[in-house]
Design a protein around this motif. Sequence first.
Motif, mmCIF file in Angstrom:
data_model
loop_
_atom_site.group_PDB
_atom_site.id
_atom_site.type_symbol
_atom_site.label_atom_id
_atom_site.label_comp_id
_atom_site.label_asym_id
_atom_site.label_seq_id
_atom_site.Cartn_x
_atom_site.Cartn_y
_atom_site.Cartn_z
ATOM 1 N N THR A 186 0.839 -1.182 0.000
ATOM 2 C CA THR A 186 0.000 0.000 0.000
ATOM 3 C C THR A 186 0.882 1.243 0.000
ATOM 4 O OG1 THR A 186 -1.898 1.062 1.079
ATOM 5 C CG2 THR A 186 -0.178 0.192 2.511
ATOM 6 N N VAL A 187 0.376 2.353 -0.530
ATOM 7 C CA VAL A 187 1.161 3.582 -0.659
ATOM 8 C C VAL A 187 0.665 4.609 0.343
ATOM 9 C CG1 VAL A 187 1.904 5.442 -2.199
ATOM 10 C CG2 VAL A 187 1.543 3.122 -3.110
ATOM 11 N N ARG A 188 1.564 5.052 1.216
ATOM 12 C CA ARG A 188 1.225 6.027 2.255
ATOM 13 C C ARG A 188 2.064 7.284 2.050
ATOM 14 N NH1 ARG A 188 1.735 3.432 7.828
ATOM 15 N NH2 ARG A 188 3.985 3.653 7.525
ATOM 16 N N VAL A 189 1.418 8.443 2.140
ATOM 17 C CA VAL A 189 2.107 9.725 1.959
ATOM 18 C C VAL A 189 2.160 10.435 3.307
ATOM 19 C CG1 VAL A 189 2.140 11.915 0.704
ATOM 20 C CG2 VAL A 189 1.252 9.846 -0.409
ATOM 21 N N VAL A 190 3.345 10.897 3.697
ATOM 22 C CA VAL A 190 3.541 11.496 5.020
ATOM 23 C C VAL A 190 4.322 12.804 4.908
ATOM 24 C CG1 VAL A 190 3.496 9.259 6.182
ATOM 25 C CG2 VAL A 190 5.693 10.223 5.463
ATOM 26 N N ARG A 191 4.202 13.608 5.956
ATOM 27 C CA ARG A 191 5.060 14.771 6.180
ATOM 28 C C ARG A 191 5.729 14.593 7.532
ATOM 29 N NH1 ARG A 191 4.305 19.369 2.891
ATOM 30 N NH2 ARG A 191 2.341 19.422 1.719
ATOM 31 N N GLU A 192 6.815 15.310 7.727
ATOM 32 C CA GLU A 192 7.490 15.274 9.015
ATOM 33 C C GLU A 192 7.012 16.470 9.843
ATOM 34 O OE1 GLU A 192 11.433 13.218 9.572
ATOM 35 O OE2 GLU A 192 12.016 15.341 9.616
ATOM 36 N N VAL A 193 6.438 16.178 11.010
ATOM 37 C CA VAL A 193 5.909 17.214 11.899
ATOM 38 C C VAL A 193 6.582 17.064 13.253
ATOM 39 C CG1 VAL A 193 3.848 18.183 12.957
ATOM 40 C CG2 VAL A 193 3.705 17.148 10.672
ATOM 41 N N ARG A 194 7.360 18.095 13.626
ATOM 42 C CA ARG A 194 8.087 18.086 14.902
ATOM 43 C C ARG A 194 8.900 16.794 15.087
ATOM 44 N NH1 ARG A 194 3.255 20.615 16.088
ATOM 45 N NH2 ARG A 194 2.273 18.657 16.733
ATOM 46 N N THR A 254 12.718 15.348 -6.483
ATOM 47 C CA THR A 254 11.992 16.059 -7.534
ATOM 48 C C THR A 254 10.737 16.713 -6.974
ATOM 49 O OG1 THR A 254 10.667 14.134 -8.194
ATOM 50 C CG2 THR A 254 12.810 14.411 -9.246
ATOM 51 N N VAL A 255 10.317 17.810 -7.570
ATOM 52 C CA VAL A 255 9.062 18.470 -7.203
ATOM 53 C C VAL A 255 7.922 17.612 -7.728
ATOM 54 C CG1 VAL A 255 7.618 20.500 -7.542
ATOM 55 C CG2 VAL A 255 10.087 20.766 -7.187
ATOM 56 N N TYR A 266 5.889 21.212 -3.505
ATOM 57 C CA TYR A 266 6.423 20.273 -2.525
ATOM 58 C C TYR A 266 7.201 19.175 -3.248
ATOM 59 C CZ TYR A 266 2.070 17.764 -3.645
ATOM 60 O OH TYR A 266 1.026 17.152 -4.293
ATOM 61 N N THR A 267 8.168 18.639 -2.530
ATOM 62 C CA THR A 267 9.156 17.727 -3.099
ATOM 63 C C THR A 267 9.094 16.381 -2.402
ATOM 64 O OG1 THR A 267 10.612 19.584 -3.632
ATOM 65 C CG2 THR A 267 11.655 17.416 -3.447
ATOM 66 N N LEU A 268 9.363 15.317 -3.145
ATOM 67 C CA LEU A 268 9.494 14.000 -2.528
ATOM 68 C C LEU A 268 10.880 13.902 -1.908
ATOM 69 C CD1 LEU A 268 8.210 11.229 -2.047
ATOM 70 C CD2 LEU A 268 9.323 10.441 -4.143
ATOM 71 N N ARG A 269 10.936 13.739 -0.594
ATOM 72 C CA ARG A 269 12.196 13.744 0.138
ATOM 73 C C ARG A 269 12.755 12.354 0.395
ATOM 74 N NH1 ARG A 269 14.020 18.763 -0.714
ATOM 75 N NH2 ARG A 269 12.436 20.333 -0.140
ATOM 76 N N GLU A 286 6.254 4.129 1.923
ATOM 77 C CA GLU A 286 6.014 5.431 2.541
ATOM 78 C C GLU A 286 6.768 6.518 1.767
ATOM 79 O OE1 GLU A 286 5.383 6.030 6.956
ATOM 80 O OE2 GLU A 286 7.421 6.809 6.727
ATOM 81 N N LEU A 287 6.024 7.513 1.340
ATOM 82 C CA LEU A 287 6.563 8.625 0.566
ATOM 83 C C LEU A 287 6.542 9.882 1.429
ATOM 84 C CD1 LEU A 287 4.718 7.981 -2.822
ATOM 85 C CD2 LEU A 287 6.953 7.107 -2.089
ATOM 86 N N LEU A 288 7.722 10.427 1.717
ATOM 87 C CA LEU A 288 7.849 11.620 2.540
ATOM 88 C C LEU A 288 7.912 12.841 1.661
ATOM 89 C CD1 LEU A 288 8.403 13.015 5.309
ATOM 90 C CD2 LEU A 288 10.854 12.614 4.865
ATOM 91 N N ILE A 289 6.988 13.779 1.858
ATOM 92 C CA ILE A 289 6.963 15.009 1.075
ATOM 93 C C ILE A 289 7.146 16.208 2.002
ATOM 94 C CG2 ILE A 289 5.485 14.052 -0.721
ATOM 95 C CD1 ILE A 289 3.143 15.603 0.534
ATOM 96 N N SER A 290 7.670 17.294 1.443
ATOM 97 C CA SER A 290 7.791 18.540 2.226
ATOM 98 C C SER A 290 7.892 19.701 1.255
ATOM 99 C CB SER A 290 9.006 18.500 3.124
ATOM 100 O OG SER A 290 10.200 18.480 2.374
#
Length: 290
Positions: A186-194, A254-255, A266-269, A286-290
């Motif tokens: 499964t594909v999960r998209v996340v951001r880093e928060v604190r 990449t953006v 936002y970019t895939l980190r 898990e795909l980390l974007i910011s």
Amino acid sequence: MLLLLPPSEGKTPAPDGAAPLDLAALSGSDALTAQRQAVLAALAEVSASDDAHDVLGVGASLAAEVERNTRLHAEPADAAARVYTGVLYAAAGLADLEGTPARRAADSVRILSGLWGAVSPADRIPAYRLSMGVDLPGVGRLATAWRGPLGAALDARAAGDVVVDCRSATYVAAWKPRPGAAEWVTVRVVREVRGKRAVVSHNAKHTRGVLTGHLLRRDAAPSSAGGTRPRSASWTCPRSASELLDAAGELVGTVVGTEVGSGLSYTLRDATLEPARTRTSPATLELLIS
């Protein structure tokens, strides 16, 4: 690769004069036609009833779409890639595919649907209004009703391959790969928060769409400097979870999107693979974007 997508709520009707639906021409017809006919008939009857909006879970503003449900056999049809609209589909660009990527999409992508069960982007369908979450009189809860037919249509196709799952929980309930038969991711998209990664809903559909488009177009991508592609890149669809991770890793740095309104991009980190926790659960890309 078997890449599973949810349908979009928004749908673009086919042009006037286009040929109508041909059930026998849809992918998976041997396994799915009987159930498609049953759902079509039940949907037409419900959509003509006084309580149609309550049963289908839609508002009065969608009266024209509900009325269209009563005559879907006669409605003009178009490729599912053009009928389904929305953030994920716009980002994936399925309607713009040509040549090898288009053939790959027809073979590898299945769009789960409360009405059709599963269709390929090339299958010609009319616009309709029906969610997999509906309990349809005469058929029952659609996610339950589709399990047997979808198993007959998808089990063999998924066996020995990697299943890339971009669906929501409602559609996952209609079909899951048999335990041990395929690598299910499964594909999960996340951001880093604190300092901690948190799942995001905003931008998630778009990011999954970008990944979908990348997986289908990889063999059409420009070569790297020096005229050769990196060893980690494949010229074919991923056939395993590790190859899927490699493919997603090609997008790191990449953006992958620009927010409407703010204009902020936002970019895939990072792309990481979390193993399945149980034999019956999926691994997670898990795909980390910011």
